[in-house]
Design an enzyme around this catalytic site. Structure first.
Site, PDB file in Angstrom:
ATOM      1  N   CYS A 107      31.383 -42.447 -21.339  1.00 45.57           N
ATOM      2  CA  CYS A 107      32.443 -43.145 -20.601  1.00 45.57           C
ATOM      3  C   CYS A 107      31.955 -43.687 -19.273  1.00 45.57           C
ATOM      4  CB  CYS A 107      33.616 -42.215 -20.339  1.00 45.57           C
ATOM      5  SG  CYS A 107      34.383 -41.667 -21.843  1.00 45.57           S
ATOM      6  N   ALA A 167      40.247 -36.332 -31.967  1.00 43.68           N
ATOM      7  CA  ALA A 167      39.729 -36.245 -33.337  1.00 43.68           C
ATOM      8  C   ALA A 167      38.305 -36.763 -33.508  1.00 43.68           C
ATOM      9  CB  ALA A 167      40.660 -37.007 -34.284  1.00 43.68           C
TER      10      ALA A 167
HETATM   11  N1  PLP Z   1      37.518 -35.104 -22.082  1.00 40.68           N
HETATM   12  C1  PLP Z   1      36.222 -34.903 -22.385  1.00 40.68           C
HETATM   13  C2  PLP Z   1      35.554 -33.648 -21.937  1.00 40.68           C
HETATM   14  C3  PLP Z   1      35.525 -35.859 -23.123  1.00 40.68           C
HETATM   15  O1  PLP Z   1      34.239 -35.648 -23.420  1.00 40.68           O
HETATM   16  C4  PLP Z   1      36.193 -37.025 -23.533  1.00 40.68           C
HETATM   17  C5  PLP Z   1      35.474 -38.093 -24.277  1.00 40.68           C
HETATM   18  O2  PLP Z   1      34.299 -38.277 -24.141  1.00 40.68           O
HETATM   19  C6  PLP Z   1      37.546 -37.179 -23.198  1.00 40.68           C
HETATM   20  C7  PLP Z   1      38.180 -36.200 -22.473  1.00 40.68           C
HETATM   21  C8  PLP Z   1      38.322 -38.401 -23.604  1.00 40.68           C
HETATM   22  O3  PLP Z   1      38.592 -38.399 -24.978  1.00 40.68           O
HETATM   23  P1  PLP Z   1      38.954 -39.792 -25.711  1.00 40.68           P
HETATM   24  O4  PLP Z   1      37.663 -40.502 -25.930  1.00 40.68           O
HETATM   25  O5  PLP Z   1      39.602 -39.371 -26.990  1.00 40.68           O
HETATM   26  O6  PLP Z   1      39.876 -40.524 -24.815  1.00 40.68           O
END
Ligand code: PLP
Length: 382
Positions: A326, A201
């Site tokens: 991340c 979201a």
């Molecule tokens: N997959 C992709 C391509 C993303 O860009 C991200 C978040 O940056 C995620 C998964 C992970 O999502 P979440 O931050 O909701 O864990």
């Protein structure tokens, strides 16, 4: 001066309308959807209405949606749950997947559960589909393919129909991490040949801490988290009611505004790209239209001045990112995979709230940082 936020692939600001829709569930309507009393029934109704609303927007059945705590959890459930259910022994993917997929596959490999086959990617970040077909044709069986719909660092997209058809031909399961695209494109899930897709979201002006896994009907996914029988027994843990309600509202707004917002974002992104190209930068990722319109990844020649660009932009009140949020601080495996060396890379990512004057300001700051000149009315690069 108000900061200019161009890091929307990392997270987006929550839409005021979304927050408003969530507020009652953070205050007076606080019930647990599994409780039998009135508070519980109200919360259950809110969760199920949200499920129906998202399912309608994706042209799928509400029972095919599993709410999770984020996109990372949804990807874990898709991969680990399918491996468990279908006795998968080989997963074909790439090294440029988001860490929620890539590290999950590494973990499963270290545990000796799967063989992790990494497809080659070209210099624009496209996986080699001929290689995929060669692997699938070898008769190994029990294979899952996991390829992200759009890369979160450079925006290159795969064609879900093309990959899905190859997988279907060889009876391989197909999971796609659609965290960067769900909420950014209309999708008819009754048609796309995919088994599992994920959503988060906070990538489309919803709250953080809530995501979703969509699964093909009768897939027979297995649980990976033990506990209660929430989410039709597929995901134990009390639902984040306010978050789920907020995700549904954000998704509804995103789909309603898609035409207008995507057009607007494409326009401002082109202005920024053109301006930076005039300053010697190049765009990473797909050169054709198969790219995510919200992400613009640019590489600047590595010089004494460009080295500090990210920091200078931050000091000037502009939020961008070097790559995926991340993995900040680490060398990007995406840039390594597409053979980008000796460049200062910046990811600009947009939302409907960005405006053209902000883009002009960003270009002004970049020009000043790179060549020591501000843009005047006469020599404006925009
Ligand atoms: N997959 C992709 C391509 C993303 O860009 C991200 C978040 O940056 C995620 C998964 C992970 O999502 P979440 O931050 O909701 O864990």
């Amino acid at each position: 001066m108000k900061r200019i936020y161009l890091d929307n692939a990392a997270t987006t600001p929550i839409a005021p309308e979304v927050l408003e829709t969530m507020m009652p569930y953070l205050t007076e309507q606080f019930g647990n959807p599994s409780s039998p009393g009135q508070e519980g029934r109200m919360a259950r109704l809110a969760v199920e209405n949200a499920r129906k609303s998202i399912a309608k927007g994706l042209n799928t059945q509400p029972s095919q949606l599993i709410f999770t705590s984020c996109g990372t959890e949804a990807n874990n459930l898709a991969i680990r749950g399918l491996i468990k259910a279908k006795k998968i022994t080989r997963v074909i993917s790439t090294r440029i997947e988001h860490s929620s997929v890539y590290n999950t596959l590494c973990d499963l490999t270290w545990q000796g559960q799967i063989e992790f086959v990494q497809l080659s990617v070209d210099t624009e970040g496209r996986p080699d589909l001929k290689e995929l077909e060669t692997y699938l044709a070898d008769g190994h069986g029990h294979t899952m393919v996991s390829l992200m719909h759009a890369n979160n660092e450079i925006g290159t997209m795969i064609n879900l129909w093309e990959v899905g058809s190859i997988c279907a031909k060889y009876k391989a399961f197909f999971h796609s991490d659609t965290v960067q695209t769900m909420g950014h494109y209309p999708m008819d899930l009754s048609e796309i040949p995919v088994d599992l897709m994920t959503m988060s979201a906070h990538k489309f002006h919803g709250p953080k801490g809530v995501g979703m896994l969509w699964m093909r009907k009768d897939l027979g996914l297995q649980v990976i988290q033990t506990g209660g029988s929430h989410e039709n027994g597929m995901r134990a843990g009390t639902e984040n009611v306010a978050g789920i309600v907020g995700m549904a509202k954000a998704f509804e707004m995103a789909m309603q505004g898609y035409e207008k917002d995507s057009h607007h974002i494409q326009k401002i992104s082109t202005v920024l790209q053109d301006g930076m190209e005039k300053l010697g930068a190049i765009r990473h990722g797909s050169k054709d239209q198969n790219r995510l319109y919200t992400v613009l990844s640019m590489g600047f020649p590595d010089t004494e001045r460009s080295k500090h660009l990210l920091l200078e932009l931050d000091i000037a009140g502009i939020s961008v990112s070097a790559g995926s949020a991340c993995n900040s601080g680490k060398t990007s495996k995406v840039m390594a995979a597409i053979h980008v060396e000796q460049m200062v890379n910046i990811r600009f990512s947009f939302s409907r709230y960005n405006q053209l004057p902000q883009i002009h300001r960003v270009l002004d700051i970049i020009q000043y940082q790179l060549i020591g000149e501000s843009i005047t009315a006469e020599n404006s690069i925009v």
